[in-house]
Design a protein around this motif. Structure first.
Motif, PDB file in Angstrom:
ATOM      1  N   GLY A  26      90.008  15.012 -28.582  1.00 52.66           N
ATOM      2  CA  GLY A  26      89.543  14.469 -29.844  1.00 52.66           C
ATOM      3  C   GLY A  26      89.060  15.570 -30.767  1.00 52.66           C
ATOM      4  N   SER A  27      89.312  15.407 -32.069  1.00 57.71           N
ATOM      5  CA  SER A  27      88.978  16.435 -33.049  1.00 57.71           C
ATOM      6  C   SER A  27      88.588  15.752 -34.353  1.00 57.71           C
ATOM      7  N   PRO A  28      88.143  16.490 -35.362  1.00 59.21           N
ATOM      8  CA  PRO A  28      87.830  15.863 -36.649  1.00 59.21           C
ATOM      9  C   PRO A  28      89.015  15.174 -37.314  1.00 59.21           C
ATOM     10  N   SER A  29      90.243  15.619 -37.048  1.00 53.50           N
ATOM     11  CA  SER A  29      91.402  15.070 -37.759  1.00 53.50           C
ATOM     12  C   SER A  29      92.198  14.056 -36.962  1.00 53.50           C
ATOM     13  N   GLY A  30      92.023  13.977 -35.651  1.00 52.13           N
ATOM     14  CA  GLY A  30      92.827  13.039 -34.875  1.00 52.13           C
ATOM     15  C   GLY A  30      92.687  13.292 -33.387  1.00 52.13           C
ATOM     16  N   VAL A  31      93.573  12.640 -32.612  1.00 46.86           N
ATOM     17  CA  VAL A  31      93.600  12.746 -31.156  1.00 46.86           C
ATOM     18  C   VAL A  31      94.942  13.325 -30.746  1.00 46.86           C
ATOM     19  N   VAL A  32      94.926  14.243 -29.781  1.00 44.26           N
ATOM     20  CA  VAL A  32      96.132  14.898 -29.279  1.00 44.26           C
ATOM     21  C   VAL A  32      96.280  14.577 -27.798  1.00 44.26           C
ATOM     22  N   GLN A  33      97.492  14.240 -27.383  1.00 44.84           N
ATOM     23  CA  GLN A  33      97.810  14.008 -25.983  1.00 44.84           C
ATOM     24  C   GLN A  33      98.812  15.052 -25.524  1.00 44.84           C
ATOM     25  N   LEU A  34      98.482  15.750 -24.443  1.00 44.20           N
ATOM     26  CA  LEU A  34      99.355  16.783 -23.893  1.00 44.20           C
ATOM     27  C   LEU A  34      99.543  16.544 -22.400  1.00 44.20           C
ATOM     28  N   PRO A  35     100.681  16.939 -21.839  1.00 37.45           N
ATOM     29  CA  PRO A  35     100.836  16.855 -20.380  1.00 37.45           C
ATOM     30  C   PRO A  35      99.901  17.835 -19.683  1.00 37.45           C
ATOM     31  N   LEU A  36      99.488  17.488 -18.471  1.00 35.28           N
ATOM     32  CA  LEU A  36      98.587  18.370 -17.729  1.00 35.28           C
ATOM     33  C   LEU A  36      99.210  19.728 -17.475  1.00 35.28           C
ATOM     34  N   SER A  37     100.520  19.784 -17.431  1.00 34.11           N
ATOM     35  CA  SER A  37     101.196  21.063 -17.236  1.00 34.11           C
ATOM     36  C   SER A  37     102.596  20.989 -17.821  1.00 34.11           C
ATOM     37  N   SER A  38     103.106  22.132 -18.279  1.00 34.51           N
ATOM     38  CA  SER A  38     104.469  22.254 -18.814  1.00 34.51           C
ATOM     39  C   SER A  38     105.211  23.297 -17.993  1.00 34.51           C
ATOM     40  N   CYS A  39     105.647  22.896 -16.782  1.00 32.77           N
ATOM     41  CA  CYS A  39     106.257  23.846 -15.858  1.00 32.77           C
ATOM     42  C   CYS A  39     107.593  24.369 -16.371  1.00 32.77           C
ATOM     43  N   HIS A  40     108.339  23.544 -17.143  1.00 35.49           N
ATOM     44  CA  HIS A  40     109.642  23.978 -17.622  1.00 35.49           C
ATOM     45  C   HIS A  40     109.542  25.121 -18.625  1.00 35.49           C
ATOM     46  N   ARG A  41     108.325  25.463 -19.036  1.00 33.44           N
ATOM     47  CA  ARG A  41     108.153  26.601 -19.936  1.00 33.44           C
ATOM     48  C   ARG A  41     108.513  27.910 -19.230  1.00 33.44           C
ATOM     49  N   TYR A  42     108.403  27.943 -17.902  1.00 29.34           N
ATOM     50  CA  TYR A  42     108.674  29.160 -17.136  1.00 29.34           C
ATOM     51  C   TYR A  42     110.141  29.149 -16.714  1.00 29.34           C
ATOM     52  N   THR A  43     110.891  30.156 -17.154  1.00 25.19           N
ATOM     53  CA  THR A  43     112.346  30.146 -17.026  1.00 25.19           C
ATOM     54  C   THR A  43     112.864  30.920 -15.827  1.00 25.19           C
ATOM     55  N   SER A  44     112.022  31.616 -15.085  1.00 25.84           N
ATOM     56  CA  SER A  44     112.467  32.377 -13.920  1.00 25.84           C
ATOM     57  C   SER A  44     111.492  32.162 -12.774  1.00 25.84           C
ATOM     58  N   CYS A  45     111.916  32.552 -11.583  1.00 23.89           N
ATOM     59  CA  CYS A  45     111.055  32.394 -10.411  1.00 23.89           C
ATOM     60  C   CYS A  45     109.784  33.208 -10.564  1.00 23.89           C
ATOM     61  N   TYR A  46     109.930  34.459 -10.989  1.00 22.46           N
ATOM     62  CA  TYR A  46     108.744  35.306 -11.130  1.00 22.46           C
ATOM     63  C   TYR A  46     107.798  34.753 -12.184  1.00 22.46           C
ATOM     64  N   ASP A  47     108.347  34.278 -13.279  1.00 21.88           N
ATOM     65  CA  ASP A  47     107.502  33.719 -14.332  1.00 21.88           C
ATOM     66  C   ASP A  47     106.744  32.500 -13.819  1.00 21.88           C
ATOM     67  N   CYS A  48     107.396  31.682 -13.013  1.00 23.31           N
ATOM     68  CA  CYS A  48     106.763  30.479 -12.457  1.00 23.31           C
ATOM     69  C   CYS A  48     105.668  30.846 -11.468  1.00 23.31           C
ATOM     70  N   VAL A  49     105.924  31.842 -10.628  1.00 22.41           N
ATOM     71  CA  VAL A  49     104.941  32.246  -9.615  1.00 22.41           C
ATOM     72  C   VAL A  49     103.788  33.011 -10.246  1.00 22.41           C
ATOM     73  N   PHE A  50     104.088  33.880 -11.223  1.00 19.48           N
ATOM     74  CA  PHE A  50     103.033  34.644 -11.889  1.00 19.48           C
ATOM     75  C   PHE A  50     102.035  33.728 -12.596  1.00 19.48           C
ATOM     76  N   ALA A  51     102.476  32.555 -13.049  1.00 18.86           N
ATOM     77  CA  ALA A  51     101.580  31.644 -13.768  1.00 18.86           C
ATOM     78  C   ALA A  51     100.428  31.179 -12.888  1.00 18.86           C
ATOM     79  N   ARG A  52     100.654  31.056 -11.578  1.00 21.71           N
ATOM     80  CA  ARG A  52      99.626  30.628 -10.612  1.00 21.71           C
ATOM     81  C   ARG A  52      99.075  29.242 -10.980  1.00 21.71           C
ATOM     82  N   ASP A  53      99.962  28.399 -11.467  1.00 22.40           N
ATOM     83  CA  ASP A  53      99.599  27.037 -11.857  1.00 22.40           C
ATOM     84  C   ASP A  53      99.780  26.130 -10.650  1.00 22.40           C
ATOM     85  N   PRO A  54      98.717  25.471 -10.157  1.00 25.16           N
ATOM     86  CA  PRO A  54      98.874  24.592  -8.992  1.00 25.16           C
ATOM     87  C   PRO A  54      99.820  23.427  -9.233  1.00 25.16           C
TER      88      PRO A  54
END
Length: 893
Positions: A494-522
């Motif tokens: 919630g903010s002064p201008s509105g409400v934003v909904q986001l996914p808890l995680s965006s795993c598809h943002r990481y395009t390689s194995c190393y990028d996915c592992v380096f993120a350390r996102d559970p």
């Protein structure tokens, strides 16, 4: 006065430390300032949904997971949104605004008609299975009302709310409805003291004001119910914990702060005393929460937000808190975690006592009555015939009245913060718990900032690793509230201008194995072909994830590297672009498999955040250049360039365009204000060769600058202390600050002249002798010849025109800018035949004095020809809106 001087001295020293720490390459011994690994701008958000309306200030949210509805309280309205998609058109609305007469009364009270004279919804919770309960400020006359959830309408006329809701929209406030009883904490009335109350049903209880005031200018940020009666072997009662910041009462030798963070508790079954403490809490106790870096003497005393993380049992409950510094003009935040057992130990420890009815509170060393004051009713007390608080002896209640403060402080886990950020003010947070593929349970924190960013972090071995930072809004605005939904896999902001909904995680943002592992996102793991959400995978046996180290598992995976070819003439400069997506990665360049060693002035190479610059290329520099991203001690190839440097390439015709990308760089000139009519000196030649700029001399220069700055800090500190002393004894001395003002009879004219002189130091960025003819052919950028700069399209930084004296002639104007062609041609060329396609990013390069503009790939061309000044202004204007905090390097000076 002494406290004010002490705070000012601390502020000055902190500023000096921060500025000195920012001077590369010097860093603090213990670098706790965590950098987010990935930065995602507003335009790059994926899976983002938004809700906006004509209302403003969306500050209260209630999530009903079973009904999949998100209730939002704003200014003058309440909304019921679809929790799975808040942007859906199925939103329901209850409009509840203050009447024009009530707004007029608010104005008569001297309140702001732009912020305060509205009905801000401050409370919205479930009352029973069919109704919600809400309270609003109602233009400084609080009201409360019930909501029929099924029909989503107000089911009754609004009732008086001055004992349940604060008057103003910014007053600290927290409230809970527990078993249809309302527990609130705030400064309710216009000029009342802060108070913790149980409003309904009877009996109503509150805190004590005399002879000892239990709350001292308290500002509440949160509260929580912990059902400690579940599984209790002693028959204990449930507790309600309150978190706030208040004016300090302690006077000790270890610290002296005007405000401190507190945790207080009351027993849910408290009924007050019979005669003593009648209609007052008999179980109220409070203790200090500490969140500090003692080795740096940084004490984060301002509690901004708290999140309660329930455990498997009530004893496993954790409290996460966001703390800030007491100095309002210094941005810094710390996150500390506290366990319920640590809080309970503080409430079982010694008490504090106010000995002389003043501000000197010291530890109480006398006899403590029995039963222990401030405890809840237990089986042991019931066996003695004390079944309710009204049966407690008067000596116990008198002790509670005069000893509400505990001596022992509540220390955070690991006795230090989980996170420290120098340039961020966190406002709210929420915590999620998820099990990793290694079988461990990880806490993932979502933290909103005062500028509308969302940081996602994971706690690993007592420290926070910030996985990513997301820019939620184009214009900076604070995060007012934060909620998580494990069922919807969403975070709501919630903010002064509105409400934003986001996914808890965006795993598809990481395009390689190393990028996915380096993120350390559970939430994320590599399945062999892409980075996927762990929760959505039925078979997890083949997934790759390494949260602890962030480096293992990708050794046998395939990794494709882009290979590009470049052919250039001997003597040309070549920029090999390599941008790293991770803020934690550092670039590493190799030539034919061997690491490039050194990037000094004589090496022929420069490296920076955009790539590698080969200066005046030689034939022996031909070969395969590969850029690696080094992160967590792993080298990952990003891009390779097969560079061929040849002598037999003819110089391109000035008229015929070529596909070779153009490299533009400009020498940074030191600004000089010329008061005389002489022309400013010509710019220094490109690539100056001087022993003064050697790495050893540069290091000496850095040391000298830091030493000088430190000396200035000491001098300013002495002056500050001296001025404070003069102000203290000003009545006895003859020195008067007014005398200084009388020495300037024409003070307005003096101020105007100073303003003109200040304006004269502004810098202008211009091009010298850069031309485009009518056909769109640009002429410029010629080499240096015999010490003179011929016509060239290079940048020169010239001082602004001085107006400090009307009697002196102003310097002659710079050469006019080239005219813009009326009909730009498809491509604009320079005499060397290089493509004038201008870049989109302006960056610094390590180890030299160049500002580099990113070149395009050899296969791309500029669709239009503009004058250089227009193109550069367009780039700088675009970058002004998108530039993030720069990372200092050697060229920062």
């Amino acid at each position: 006065m002494q406290g004010a001087r002490s705070s000012a001295v601390r502020l000055l020293l902190l500023s000096c430390c921060v500025c000195a720490a920012a001077g590369y390459p010097f860093r603090t011994p213990l670098d706790l300032d965590v950098t987010p690994r990935v930065t995602v701008l507003n335009s790059g958000l994926q899976g983002c949904r938004r809700f906006q309306s004509s209302a403003a200030s969306y500050s209260t949210m209630l999530l009903e997971a079973d009904s999949e509805r998100l209730f939002v309280g704003a200014r003058g309205a309440v909304f019921a949104l679809n929790a799975s998609d808040i942007s859906a058109s199925s939103a329901l609305t209850i409009e509840w605004e203050a009447s024009p007469e009530q707004k007029r009364q608010c104005l008569l009270k001297g309140k702001d008609n732009k912020t305060e004279c509205f009905n801000h919804i401050r409370f919205l919770q479930r009352f029973n299975s069919t109704h919600l309960y809400m309270c609003g400020t109602h233009a400084f006359r609080p009201l409360c009302a019930y909501i029929n959830e099924e029909k989503f309408v107000m089911s009754s006329q609004p009732e008086e709310g001055r004992d349940k809701c604060p008057y103003g929209p910014m007053t600290g406030f927290t409230a809970l409805i527990i078993d249809q009883q309302m527990y609130t904490a705030s400064q309710y009335e216009f000029r009342s003291f802060p108070d913790i109350r149980r409003n309904s049903p009877s009996p109503t209880l509150k805190t004590e004001d005399a002879p000892t005031r239990w709350l001292n200018e308290a500002n509440f940020v949160g509260s929580a119910l912990v059902r400690e009666s579940l599984g209790s072997s002693t028959g204990d009662d449930d507790k309600i914990y309150y978190f706030f910041t208040e004016k300090s009462q302690e006077q000790t030798t270890t610290y002296s702060h005007s405000r401190v963070a507190r945790v207080a508790r009351i027993c849910k079954g408290d009924r007050g005393g019979r005669l003593t403490l009648q209609k007052r809490w008999t179980s109220f106790l409070k203790a200090r929460l500490t969140c500090s870096l003692p080795e740096y003497d940084f004490h984060f005393n301002m509690l901004r937000s708290v999140f309660v993380m329930p455990g498997l049992t009530p004893q496993d409950t954790l409290f996460y808190g966001i703390f800030g510094l007491e100095w309002k003009n210094v941005k810094a935040s710390a996150v500390c975690r506290f366990s319920l057992s640590e809080v309970q130990e503080a409430f079982q420890g010694p008490y504090m006592e106010n000995q002389d009815s003043g501000s000197k509170w010291k530890e109480y060393t006398g006899k403590i009555p029995d039963p222990r004051p401030g405890t809840c009713i237990t089986d042991a007390l019931r066996a003695r015939g004390i079944n309710v608080s009204t049966s407690l002896p008067d000596d116990v209640l008198n002790f509670v009245r005069r000893h509400p403060l505990m001596s022992r402080q509540v220390q955070p886990s690991d006795r230090r913060p989980l996170l420290f950020r120098r340039t961020t003010d966190y406002t709210h947070m929420a915590v999620d718990m998820i099990q990793g593929l290694d079988g461990r349970t990880y806490h993932v924190l979502y933290m909103g900032t005062d500028e509308g960013w969302l940081h996602k972090a994971v706690e690993i071995e007592g420290q926070l690793h910030i996985i990513e930072e997301l820019q939620l809004f184009e214009k900076p605005q604070p995060v007012n509230s934060l909620l998580l939904s494990a069922k919807q896999m969403s975070v709501y902001v919630g903010s002064p201008s509105g409400v934003v909904q986001l996914p808890l995680s965006s795993c598809h943002r990481y395009t390689s194995c190393y990028d996915c592992v380096f993120a350390r996102d559970p939430h994320c793991a590599w399945n062999g072909t892409q980075c996927v959400d762990v929760m959505a995978q039925a078979n997890r046996s083949t997934l790759i994830q390494d949260i602890q180290q962030g480096s293992r598992g990708c050794e046998n995976t395939q990794h494709d590297v882009v290979v590009r070819s470049r052919s250039v003439r001997v003597g040309d400069d070549v920029l090999l672009q390599c941008e790293l997506s991770s803020n934690l990665a550092t670039p590493l360049w190799t030539l034919d498999g061997s690491e490039l060693q050194g990037y000094g002035l004589n090496s022929g190479f420069r490296t920076g955040t955009d790539g590698l610059l080969i200066i005046e290329a030689r034939q022996d520099q031909s070969g395969l250049y590969t850029c690696f991203a080094v992160e967590n001690s792993i080298n990952v190839a990003i891009v390779s360039f097969n560079v061929t440097i040849r002598l037999d390439l003819p110089p391109p015709s000035p008229v015929e365009p070529t596909k070779e990308p153009y490299r533009f760089y400009a020498t940074l000139l030191a600004p000089t204000v010329h008061a005389s009519s002489e022309r400013p000196p010509p710019p220094a030649p490109l690539l100056p060769h001087s022993e003064l700029l050697s790495p050893r001399n540069m290091e000496a220069i850095y040391l000298s600058l830091i030493t000088i700055f430190g000396g200035l800090c000491v001098v300013l500190t002495v002056v500050l202390v001296y001025v404070g002393f003069c102000l203290r004894v000003g009545n006895r001395g003859k020195y008067s600050l007014r005398a200084a003002a009388s020495a300037y009879p024409n003070s307005k004219r003096h101020h105007r002249n100073r303003k003109q002189h200040r304006n004269s130091s502004q810098m202008e960025l211009k091009t010298i002798s850069s031309h485009c003819n009518g056909n769109g052919i640009c002429n410029g950028f010629s080499k240096q010849h015999n010490g003179n700069i011929q016509d060239g399209g290079f940048l020169q930084i010239v001082p602004g025109e001085a107006h400090s004296s009307p009697n002196k002639e102003s310097p002659p104007p710079a050469p006019p800018l080239p005219p813009t062609p009326q009909h730009p041609s498809p491509e604009c060329d320079f005499p060397s035949g290089l493509s004038a396609t201008l870049p989109s990013v302006l960056r610094r390069m390590n180890g030299n004095s160049y500002v580099l503009l990113r070149q395009s790939e050899s296969e791309s061309t500029s669709p239009l020809c503009y004058s250089f000044s227009e193109e550069l202004n367009r780039i700088l204007e675009k970058r002004k809106h998108t530039q993030l905090l720069p990372r200092p390097d050697e060229s920062s000076v």
